[in-house]
Design a protein around this motif. Sequence first.
Motif, PDB file in Angstrom:
ATOM      1  N   GLN A  76       0.901  -1.366   0.108  1.00 20.87           N
ATOM      2  CA  GLN A  76       0.100  -0.050   0.021  1.00 20.87           C
ATOM      3  C   GLN A  76       0.879   1.086   0.120  1.00 20.87           C
ATOM      4  OE1 GLN A  76      -3.330  -0.651  -0.598  1.00 20.87           O
ATOM      5  NE2 GLN A  76      -2.459  -2.695  -0.630  1.00 20.87           N
ATOM      6  N   LYS A  77       2.109   1.216   0.943  1.00 17.87           N
ATOM      7  CA  LYS A  77       2.978   2.434   0.646  1.00 17.87           C
ATOM      8  C   LYS A  77       3.310   2.676  -0.527  1.00 17.87           C
ATOM      9  CE  LYS A  77       7.218   3.868   3.052  1.00 17.87           C
ATOM     10  NZ  LYS A  77       8.020   3.820   1.904  1.00 17.87           N
ATOM     11  N   LEU A  78       3.784   1.608  -1.103  1.00 14.36           N
ATOM     12  CA  LEU A  78       4.577   1.930  -2.505  1.00 14.36           C
ATOM     13  C   LEU A  78       3.286   2.403  -3.641  1.00 14.36           C
ATOM     14  CD1 LEU A  78       6.432  -1.397  -2.707  1.00 14.36           C
ATOM     15  CD2 LEU A  78       7.512   0.784  -2.946  1.00 14.36           C
ATOM     16  N   LEU A  79       2.151   1.714  -3.521  1.00 14.86           N
ATOM     17  CA  LEU A  79       1.300   2.309  -4.248  1.00 14.86           C
ATOM     18  C   LEU A  79       0.969   3.742  -4.336  1.00 14.86           C
ATOM     19  CD1 LEU A  79      -1.310  -0.597  -4.356  1.00 14.86           C
ATOM     20  CD2 LEU A  79       0.047  -0.137  -6.194  1.00 14.86           C
ATOM     21  N   ARG A  80       0.726   4.271  -2.887  1.00 17.16           N
ATOM     22  CA  ARG A  80       0.674   5.538  -2.547  1.00 17.16           C
ATOM     23  C   ARG A  80       1.700   6.466  -3.253  1.00 17.16           C
ATOM     24  NH1 ARG A  80      -0.712   3.497   2.444  1.00 17.16           N
ATOM     25  NH2 ARG A  80       0.961   3.992   3.442  1.00 17.16           N
ATOM     26  N   GLU A  81       2.894   5.720  -3.200  1.00 15.89           N
ATOM     27  CA  GLU A  81       4.012   6.673  -3.868  1.00 15.89           C
ATOM     28  C   GLU A  81       3.946   6.678  -5.285  1.00 15.89           C
ATOM     29  OE1 GLU A  81       7.304   4.680  -2.058  1.00 15.89           O
ATOM     30  OE2 GLU A  81       6.902   5.669  -0.009  1.00 15.89           O
ATOM     31  N   GLY A  82       3.097   5.960  -5.991  1.00 15.01           N
ATOM     32  CA  GLY A  82       3.064   5.987  -7.544  1.00 15.01           C
ATOM     33  C   GLY A  82       3.886   4.906  -8.034  1.00 15.01           C
ATOM     34  N   ILE A  83       4.666   4.005  -7.221  1.00 14.31           N
ATOM     35  CA  ILE A  83       5.348   3.057  -7.815  1.00 14.31           C
ATOM     36  C   ILE A  83       4.475   1.870  -7.799  1.00 14.31           C
ATOM     37  CG2 ILE A  83       7.454   1.466  -7.306  1.00 14.31           C
ATOM     38  CD1 ILE A  83       8.484   3.575  -5.303  1.00 14.31           C
ATOM     39  N   THR A  84       4.075   1.343  -9.155  1.00 19.02           N
ATOM     40  CA  THR A  84       3.043   0.390  -9.621  1.00 19.02           C
ATOM     41  C   THR A  84       3.709  -0.680 -10.314  1.00 19.02           C
ATOM     42  OG1 THR A  84       2.421   1.772 -11.461  1.00 19.02           O
ATOM     43  CG2 THR A  84       1.267   2.275  -9.456  1.00 19.02           C
ATOM     44  N   GLY A  85       4.735  -0.669 -10.975  1.00 20.47           N
ATOM     45  CA  GLY A  85       5.396  -1.635 -11.936  1.00 20.47           C
ATOM     46  C   GLY A  85       5.744  -2.759 -11.278  1.00 20.47           C
ATOM     47  N   PRO A  86       6.272  -3.770 -12.082  1.00 16.21           N
ATOM     48  CA  PRO A  86       6.876  -5.260 -11.442  1.00 16.21           C
ATOM     49  C   PRO A  86       8.009  -4.770 -10.458  1.00 16.21           C
ATOM     50  CG  PRO A  86       6.192  -5.341 -13.595  1.00 16.21           C
ATOM     51  CD  PRO A  86       6.242  -3.887 -13.430  1.00 16.21           C
ATOM     52  N   GLU A  87       8.699  -3.773 -10.414  1.00 16.83           N
ATOM     53  CA  GLU A  87       9.937  -3.503  -9.676  1.00 16.83           C
ATOM     54  C   GLU A  87       9.373  -3.207  -8.557  1.00 16.83           C
ATOM     55  OE1 GLU A  87       8.314   0.578 -11.293  1.00 16.83           O
ATOM     56  OE2 GLU A  87       8.601  -1.327 -11.895  1.00 16.83           O
ATOM     57  N   ALA A  88       8.425  -2.899  -8.123  1.00 12.53           N
ATOM     58  CA  ALA A  88       7.734  -2.745  -6.771  1.00 12.53           C
ATOM     59  C   ALA A  88       7.598  -3.956  -6.221  1.00 12.53           C
ATOM     60  CB  ALA A  88       6.465  -2.027  -6.710  1.00 12.53           C
ATOM     61  N   HIS A  89       7.498  -5.120  -6.854  1.00 12.07           N
ATOM     62  CA  HIS A  89       7.010  -6.293  -6.149  1.00 12.07           C
ATOM     63  C   HIS A  89       8.199  -6.979  -5.385  1.00 12.07           C
ATOM     64  CE1 HIS A  89       5.642 -10.646  -5.560  1.00 12.07           C
ATOM     65  NE2 HIS A  89       6.842 -11.120  -6.315  1.00 12.07           N
ATOM     66  N   PRO A  90       9.616  -6.710  -5.583  1.00  8.03           N
ATOM     67  CA  PRO A  90      10.597  -7.289  -4.583  1.00  8.03           C
ATOM     68  C   PRO A  90      10.723  -6.229  -3.548  1.00  8.03           C
ATOM     69  CG  PRO A  90      11.568  -6.467  -6.489  1.00  8.03           C
ATOM     70  CD  PRO A  90      10.135  -6.499  -6.761  1.00  8.03           C
ATOM     71  N   GLN A  91      10.498  -4.942  -3.754  1.00  9.46           N
ATOM     72  CA  GLN A  91      10.583  -3.965  -2.877  1.00  9.46           C
ATOM     73  C   GLN A  91       9.335  -4.360  -1.514  1.00  9.46           C
ATOM     74  OE1 GLN A  91      10.521   0.249  -4.056  1.00  9.46           O
ATOM     75  NE2 GLN A  91      11.069  -0.581  -6.233  1.00  9.46           N
ATOM     76  N   SER A  92       8.379  -4.730  -1.925  1.00  2.00           N
ATOM     77  CA  SER A  92       7.245  -4.876  -1.255  1.00  2.00           C
ATOM     78  C   SER A  92       7.443  -6.236  -0.359  1.00  2.00           C
ATOM     79  CB  SER A  92       5.914  -4.956  -1.942  1.00  2.00           C
ATOM     80  OG  SER A  92       5.513  -6.206  -2.478  1.00  2.00           O
ATOM     81  N   ARG A  93       8.335  -7.020  -0.676  1.00  2.00           N
ATOM     82  CA  ARG A  93       8.600  -8.249   0.004  1.00  2.00           C
ATOM     83  C   ARG A  93      10.014  -8.520   0.186  1.00  2.00           C
ATOM     84  NH1 ARG A  93       3.349 -10.320  -2.160  1.00  2.00           N
ATOM     85  NH2 ARG A  93       3.328 -12.248  -0.935  1.00  2.00           N
ATOM     86  N   PRO A  94      10.759  -7.684   1.023  1.00  2.00           N
ATOM     87  CA  PRO A  94      12.263  -7.640   1.150  1.00  2.00           C
ATOM     88  C   PRO A  94      12.538  -8.877   2.247  1.00  2.00           C
ATOM     89  CG  PRO A  94      11.072  -6.040   2.573  1.00  2.00           C
ATOM     90  CD  PRO A  94      10.073  -6.506   1.591  1.00  2.00           C
ATOM     91  N   PRO A  95      13.778  -9.318   2.021  1.00  2.00           N
ATOM     92  CA  PRO A  95      14.154 -10.452   2.867  1.00  2.00           C
ATOM     93  C   PRO A  95      13.860 -10.603   4.127  1.00  2.00           C
ATOM     94  CG  PRO A  95      15.950  -9.767   1.196  1.00  2.00           C
ATOM     95  CD  PRO A  95      15.000  -8.475   1.510  1.00  2.00           C
ATOM     96  N   GLU A  96      13.804  -9.528   4.908  1.00  2.00           N
ATOM     97  CA  GLU A  96      13.444  -9.373   6.427  1.00  2.00           C
ATOM     98  C   GLU A  96      12.013 -10.105   6.564  1.00  2.00           C
ATOM     99  OE1 GLU A  96      16.533  -6.563   5.370  1.00  2.00           O
ATOM    100  OE2 GLU A  96      14.750  -6.847   4.286  1.00  2.00           O
ATOM    101  N   VAL A  97      11.227  -9.964   5.546  1.00  2.00           N
ATOM    102  CA  VAL A  97       9.747 -10.239   6.024  1.00  2.00           C
ATOM    103  C   VAL A  97       9.709 -12.011   5.657  1.00  2.00           C
ATOM    104  CG1 VAL A  97       8.610  -8.059   4.941  1.00  2.00           C
ATOM    105  CG2 VAL A  97       8.720 -10.327   3.443  1.00  2.00           C
ATOM    106  N   GLU A  98      10.663 -12.457   5.063  1.00  2.00           N
ATOM    107  CA  GLU A  98      10.807 -13.739   5.129  1.00  2.00           C
ATOM    108  C   GLU A  98      11.532 -14.421   6.229  1.00  2.00           C
ATOM    109  OE1 GLU A  98      12.345 -17.421   2.147  1.00  2.00           O
ATOM    110  OE2 GLU A  98      12.846 -15.345   1.496  1.00  2.00           O
ATOM    111  N   GLY A  99      12.726 -13.579   6.513  1.00  2.00           N
ATOM    112  CA  GLY A  99      13.319 -14.210   7.705  1.00  2.00           C
ATOM    113  C   GLY A  99      12.450 -14.173   8.934  1.00  2.00           C
ATOM    114  N   GLU A 100      11.707 -12.858   9.183  1.00  2.00           N
ATOM    115  CA  GLU A 100      10.986 -12.966  10.495  1.00  2.00           C
ATOM    116  C   GLU A 100       9.767 -14.015  10.441  1.00  2.00           C
ATOM    117  OE1 GLU A 100       7.577 -12.425  12.745  1.00  2.00           O
ATOM    118  OE2 GLU A 100       7.527 -12.187  10.795  1.00  2.00           O
TER     119      GLU A 100
END
Length: 479
Positions: free
Chosen positions: A195-219
């Motif tokens: 939701q943060k990325l969409l509000r910032e206008g980042i809507t393309g595939p490049e946002a996908h890894p930004q929304s799922r950084p390694p930390e969310v997997e590690g946690e």
Amino acid sequence: MSLLIKGGKVVNADKSFIADVYCEDGVIKKIGTDLDVPSDVEVVDAQGKLVMPGGIDPHTHMQLPFMGTVASEDFYTGTAAGLAGGTTMIIDFVIPNPQQPLMEAFEQWSSWAARSVSDYSFHVAVTWWDESVYADMGKLVSEHGVNSFKHFMAYKNAIMAEDETLINSFTRCIELGAMPTVHAENGELVYHLQQKLLREGITGPEAHPQSRPPEVEGEAANRAIRIAQSLGAPLYIVHVSSEEAVDEISRAKREGLRVHGEVLAGHLELDDSVYHNKDWASAAAHVMSPPFRPKHHQRALWKGLQGGVLETTATDHCCFCAEQKAAGKDDFTKIPNGTAGVEDRLMILWDSGVNKGRLTENEFVAAVSSNTAKIFNIYPRKGCIAEGSDADIVVWDANKEHTISAKTHHQNVDFNIFEGRTVKGSVDTTISQGKVVFANGELNVVEGAGRYVKRPAFPTVYEAIEKYNELNGPVSVDR
């Protein structure tokens, strides 16, 4: 129906040796030299080649209804593509909708899977909880040979399992002798970042890894491990993609916990640069979860596989064509998640593993077949070239080169994440249930020939204590 595989080098997870392999009625009957076999036996010449147990892919999604569409690969085309790549069995996922009875979903998937051309089995996802789920889990284990249950820690507002559901389901798994498995990503955090990325206008595939950084997997991996530890449950973590998650599994193993890690061929080989391709369709074609990571994560994954922290390899085969991916043209969160790979896994693992000295031929067999059979309790029926094992066999030509391409693959999708890669080491012949189903580059399969494979439950803690009592005197347990 009898078949003789002659002159090859048998490669199992524990050893390699020269021998002929005689199969009859879908089962390996004899292994050795100068075998006494019928005169009319069909002969497969394996001279100069390797004879290995067929690959088992423990993570596929054929015909999956997901994100407003349905995966383009069905059980017929998907299992056929697997056979072309040396995979003779898949374990797919039954994924009930929230509030859908588990047995209803299992019956639906079973009807779809009846078209399979190779053997198959199911994990069943627990996406919600009440007493009916508790009861259905028992029926699935006792009557239908399901010994693993999947929990999505991601996909908020869809199929995400809250911690309470994990606790209830893990506890039930212990009672039943079943293996809990998890997709480890913090769904709440992913949703927040999307939701943060969409509000910032980042809507393309490049946002996908930004929304799922390694930390969310590690946690999420750590949380699932600690929940399992607190309850005394084993745990299997699917598609491990990050150094953070590898570290959590490694730490758990050092503590003596029974935690298993799975890695995808794609995560071993591809990095996050794929999401920055100027061609939107190509970038979107790589959208899957967890996403492909920066290169240093690949090094950690290979080390994890080499060191036994990660024990199995899979594909998460879930195909969506370009037209389906285009649903997310203006919103990356609507791009259907999934890529292909069931046909390519063995070739990629051989080329990058064995050819580059990362794996021995025996470690390769363990990673693509035997370890999965052991973890999910179908060894040595599967995952082994041994007398009495199923005659699911791959004759492998270590010198055969093959260029991977969507133009020539058998997968029912218009994109291949390994497009244009030339590998050394490929399938010469695939044998399923004692019959040649792929040879000379051609498939010869029969719709519906695949069998549903029941997987026995594991001994429960109660059974273990009863056995201990027999040998050592009484120990009580609160049932």
